[in-house]
Design a protein around this motif. Structure first.
Motif, PDB file in Angstrom:
ATOM      1  N   LYS A   1       0.888  -1.329  -0.173  1.00  0.00           N
ATOM      2  CA  LYS A   1      -0.269   0.345   0.210  1.00  0.00           C
ATOM      3  C   LYS A   1       0.413   1.657   0.211  1.00  0.00           C
ATOM      4  N   ILE A   2       1.773   1.216   0.793  1.00  0.00           N
ATOM      5  CA  ILE A   2       2.465   2.497   1.381  1.00  0.00           C
ATOM      6  C   ILE A   2       3.445   2.038  -0.669  1.00  0.00           C
ATOM      7  N   LYS A   3       4.103   1.416  -0.838  1.00  0.00           N
ATOM      8  CA  LYS A   3       5.119   2.052  -2.155  1.00  0.00           C
ATOM      9  C   LYS A   3       4.045   2.847  -3.294  1.00  0.00           C
ATOM     10  N   VAL A   4       2.707   2.386  -3.490  1.00  0.00           N
ATOM     11  CA  VAL A   4       1.915   3.309  -4.689  1.00  0.00           C
ATOM     12  C   VAL A   4       1.738   4.614  -3.891  1.00  0.00           C
ATOM     13  N   GLU A   5       1.444   4.746  -2.402  1.00  0.00           N
ATOM     14  CA  GLU A   5       1.340   6.116  -1.908  1.00  0.00           C
ATOM     15  C   GLU A   5       2.565   7.207  -2.222  1.00  0.00           C
ATOM     16  N   MET A   6       3.396   5.727  -1.502  1.00  0.00           N
ATOM     17  CA  MET A   6       4.929   7.296  -1.414  1.00  0.00           C
ATOM     18  C   MET A   6       4.666   7.749  -2.767  1.00  0.00           C
ATOM     19  N   LYS A   7       4.642   7.378  -3.858  1.00  0.00           N
ATOM     20  CA  LYS A   7       5.471   7.635  -5.054  1.00  0.00           C
ATOM     21  C   LYS A   7       4.516   8.297  -5.347  1.00  0.00           C
ATOM     22  N   ALA A   8       3.264   8.436  -5.200  1.00  0.00           N
ATOM     23  CA  ALA A   8       2.164  10.225  -5.337  1.00  0.00           C
ATOM     24  C   ALA A   8       1.963  10.686  -4.479  1.00  0.00           C
ATOM     25  N   LEU A   9       2.464  10.765  -3.382  1.00  0.00           N
ATOM     26  CA  LEU A   9       2.789  12.382  -2.452  1.00  0.00           C
ATOM     27  C   LEU A   9       4.399  12.476  -2.539  1.00  0.00           C
ATOM     28  N   PHE A  10       4.954  11.657  -2.277  1.00  0.00           N
ATOM     29  CA  PHE A  10       6.768  12.384  -1.377  1.00  0.00           C
ATOM     30  C   PHE A  10       7.088  11.180  -3.173  1.00  0.00           C
ATOM     31  N   PRO A  11       7.683  11.905  -4.176  1.00  0.00           N
ATOM     32  CA  PRO A  11       8.004  11.640  -5.464  1.00  0.00           C
ATOM     33  C   PRO A  11       9.624  11.265  -4.680  1.00  0.00           C
ATOM     34  N   GLN A  12      10.329  12.226  -4.310  1.00  0.00           N
ATOM     35  CA  GLN A  12      12.047  12.785  -4.057  1.00  0.00           C
ATOM     36  C   GLN A  12      12.393  11.454  -3.588  1.00  0.00           C
ATOM     37  N   VAL A  13      11.567  10.041  -2.539  1.00  0.00           N
ATOM     38  CA  VAL A  13      11.700   9.407  -1.577  1.00  0.00           C
ATOM     39  C   VAL A  13      11.461   8.134  -3.358  1.00  0.00           C
ATOM     40  N   GLN A  14      13.084   8.075  -3.156  1.00  0.00           N
ATOM     41  CA  GLN A  14      13.453   6.668  -4.197  1.00  0.00           C
ATOM     42  C   GLN A  14      13.298   5.031  -3.759  1.00  0.00           C
ATOM     43  N   GLN A  15      13.668   4.874  -2.672  1.00  0.00           N
ATOM     44  CA  GLN A  15      13.526   3.779  -1.887  1.00  0.00           C
ATOM     45  C   GLN A  15      12.934   3.370   0.049  1.00  0.00           C
ATOM     46  N   VAL A  16      12.194   2.606  -0.477  1.00  0.00           N
ATOM     47  CA  VAL A  16      11.660   1.919   0.653  1.00  0.00           C
ATOM     48  C   VAL A  16      11.538   0.744   1.390  1.00  0.00           C
TER      49      VAL A  16
ATOM     50  N   GLU B   1      15.205   6.152   1.667  1.00  0.00           N
ATOM     51  CA  GLU B   1      16.130   6.494   0.774  1.00  0.00           C
ATOM     52  C   GLU B   1      16.115   7.670  -0.693  1.00  0.00           C
ATOM     53  N   SER B   2      16.671   9.228  -0.073  1.00  0.00           N
ATOM     54  CA  SER B   2      16.486  10.086  -0.927  1.00  0.00           C
ATOM     55  C   SER B   2      18.174   9.876  -2.144  1.00  0.00           C
ATOM     56  N   GLU B   3      17.664  10.998  -2.870  1.00  0.00           N
ATOM     57  CA  GLU B   3      19.042  11.130  -3.685  1.00  0.00           C
ATOM     58  C   GLU B   3      19.711  12.373  -3.339  1.00  0.00           C
ATOM     59  N   LYS B   4      19.272  13.297  -2.322  1.00  0.00           N
ATOM     60  CA  LYS B   4      19.746  14.384  -1.213  1.00  0.00           C
ATOM     61  C   LYS B   4      18.663  14.580  -0.395  1.00  0.00           C
ATOM     62  N   PRO B   5      19.400  14.856   0.695  1.00  0.00           N
ATOM     63  CA  PRO B   5      18.973  15.301   1.629  1.00  0.00           C
ATOM     64  C   PRO B   5      17.197  15.802   1.819  1.00  0.00           C
ATOM     65  N   LEU B   6      16.970  15.836   2.791  1.00  0.00           N
ATOM     66  CA  LEU B   6      15.388  15.596   2.736  1.00  0.00           C
ATOM     67  C   LEU B   6      14.507  16.985   3.454  1.00  0.00           C
ATOM     68  N   PRO B   7      14.160  18.159   3.817  1.00  0.00           N
ATOM     69  CA  PRO B   7      14.387  20.099   4.448  1.00  0.00           C
ATOM     70  C   PRO B   7      13.614  18.885   5.584  1.00  0.00           C
ATOM     71  N   LYS B   8      13.447  19.481   6.928  1.00  0.00           N
ATOM     72  CA  LYS B   8      12.991  18.873   7.920  1.00  0.00           C
ATOM     73  C   LYS B   8      11.503  18.999   8.197  1.00  0.00           C
ATOM     74  N   GLU B   9      10.931  19.807   7.577  1.00  0.00           N
ATOM     75  CA  GLU B   9       9.040  20.337   7.051  1.00  0.00           C
ATOM     76  C   GLU B   9       9.040  18.253   6.385  1.00  0.00           C
ATOM     77  N   GLU B  10      10.035  18.873   5.600  1.00  0.00           N
ATOM     78  CA  GLU B  10       9.560  17.550   4.852  1.00  0.00           C
ATOM     79  C   GLU B  10       9.617  16.056   5.545  1.00  0.00           C
ATOM     80  N   THR B  11      10.842  15.896   6.202  1.00  0.00           N
ATOM     81  CA  THR B  11      10.649  14.259   7.272  1.00  0.00           C
ATOM     82  C   THR B  11       9.531  14.155   7.942  1.00  0.00           C
TER      83      THR B  11
END
Length: 447
Positions: A374-389, A415-425
């Motif tokens: 479930k999270i795989k699909v939703e994470m891709k739509a909501l947080f595209p900057q996250v590359q791997q879960v 996992e993401s390519e570059k560090p995410l902002p604190k608000e995003e995390t």
């Protein structure tokens, strides 16, 4: 019907195969004495039987019963009553008590000296008689006297078979065990079994000698003495038989009660997704306890089952059902049921516990797998900057604890390519907690 009756009588007729009566009686009388070599053999047989009981070896116990000469005076008791031979009766009783005394003394000595003092299952099985022991003694005694009176069978394997089936020696050894460890309940229970076996073997011998073989009764020149002897033998017989019959009646009632309870448990308490791992039946208090493990059964179902007790003729019987939805130790089952588990139930309990633990672990991983889909699909739509879960079940270890604690933790690595902002995390973390409720989550976000 007349032809069938004649044919049946011909088949059951023993006369053609019957040995001479004097010869049979002489052999029985010789078998009643206990001295010299026969007494030595008895003592050694008791040692062998005690070893077998101590090591829980059925083969050794059977071997001891084969070499034991205990049957002689017991068969002699039944014969003496049948033919009104008071002198033979006194001789048999004297030798019976000698054999019993030596047997108990030998067994007690063995169990005082042996380093193994545990009550094995073979020992415990001889601490209380049942109605089946009475039936075995009756059938064995009849088979014994018929074989001794037969030309073709007395040298065969019938008498050794009777000695094994009626099991006179193991109860005597158990009496010695009870005395050696100071457990009078064991000693008295085993002695009770031995006496019951003795009485009913002698009774079966009397029935066989009187109504099947039809031995001639001893005649007396002095008729007054004959009447006196007959009265004495009758009195001894009644004093012995009446209490035994009364006790046997009690055993029959107990066996019927236990069978009804077993049938009730099998029919009414075998619920889906549960297993019966222990039970304790108490005839004296008219109650029984059952231990269920697995999926918890609704109390209304148990109440409904209890209401059907009268249909099994179990009126005024108290039922207790103990449940555990998870794994449970053998000690907990024992304390809940207030009774010992059998070896079979102990093994069954271990297997069930192992199965439950495996099912719990498998269920946890299946749950994580469903969350991941479930999270795989939703994470891709909501947080595209996250590359791997990555998700998995973890074990939490704390520095102030000596051992690790399995806290059913779900470990999530993003996992993401570059560090995410604190608000995003913070946003991702809050979303994951809301998406996976009632779980102990450990979230780690890697750049």
């Amino acid at each position: 019907m007349k032809d069938f009756s004649k044919r049946l009588k011909h088949l059951l007729y023993i006369g053609d195969d019957a040995a001479p009566e004097d010869e049979v009686l002489e052999g029985i009388v010789q078998g009643t004495s206990f001295s010299g070599a026969k007494l030595w053999i008895l003592v050694l047989a008791i040692f062998v039987a005690s070893l077998g009981l101590n090591t829980n070896s059925t083969a050794v116990i059977i071997g001891a019963m084969l070499i034991s000469p205990l049957m002689g005076p017991i068969i002699g008791l039944g014969i003496s009553v049948s033919i009104n031979d008071f002198e033979l009766l006194k001789r048999c009783m004297r030798n019976y008590f000698i054999a019993t005394g030596f047997s108990v003394a030998t067994a007690t000595l063995y169990f005082l000296l042996t380093p193994i003092a545990l009550a094995q299952s073979e020992l415990l099985a001889r601490t209380s008689p049942s109605f089946y022991d009475v039936l075995i003694a009756l059938c064995g005694g009849l088979a014994g006297i018929i074989a001794l009176s037969s030309k073709s069978q007395r040298s065969g394997n019938v008498i050794p078979g009777v000695a094994i089936a009626t099991a006179l020696m193991p109860p005597l050894c158990t009496v010695g065990f009870g005395l050696a460890i100071g457990n009078l309940a064991y000693a008295l229970g085993a002695l009770y079994l031995y006496i019951i076996n003795t009485i009913f073997i002698a009774l079966a011998t009397f029935i066989g000698a009187t109504f099947i073989i039809k031995f001639k009764k001893k005649s007396f020149v002095d008729k007054a003495r004959e009447a006196r002897v007959r009265h004495i033998i009758t009195a001894i017989t009644l004093i012995t038989i009446i209490p035994a019959i009364w006790l046997t009646f009690g055993m029959v009632r107990q066996s019927v009660f236990e069978q009804r309870v077993e049938y009730f448990i099998q029919e009414e308490l075998n619920f889906d997704h549960t297993q019966i791992v222990g039970k304790n039946l108490d005839y004296k208090s008219r109650s029984f306890s059952v231990m269920l493990i697995g999926q918890e059964v609704d109390s209304l179902k148990i109440k409904d089952a209890e209401g059907r007790l009268p249909y099994y003729s179990l009126n005024n019987v108290n039922m207790k059902v103990v449940q555990s939805a998870g794994s449970i130790s053998e000690e907990e089952v024992k304390s809940m049921l207030a009774g010992e588990l059998s070896k079979e139930n102990q093994q069954k309990l271990v297997q069930i516990n192992q199965t439950l633990k495996l099912e719990e672990q498998l269920s946890a991983y299946h749950e994580i797998e469903e969350y991941a889909k479930k999270i795989k699909v939703e994470m891709k739509a909501l947080f595209p900057q996250v590359q791997q879960v990555s998700m998995g079940k973890g074990i939490s270890t704390y520095s102030n604890d000596s051992i690790s604690k399995d806290t059913a933790t779900i470990l999530i690595i993003l996992e993401s390519e570059k560090p995410l902002p604190k608000e995003e995390t913070t946003k991702i973390t809050e979303w994951l907690h809301a998406r996976i409720p009632n779980q102990n989550l450990k979230i780690n976000i890697l750049p």
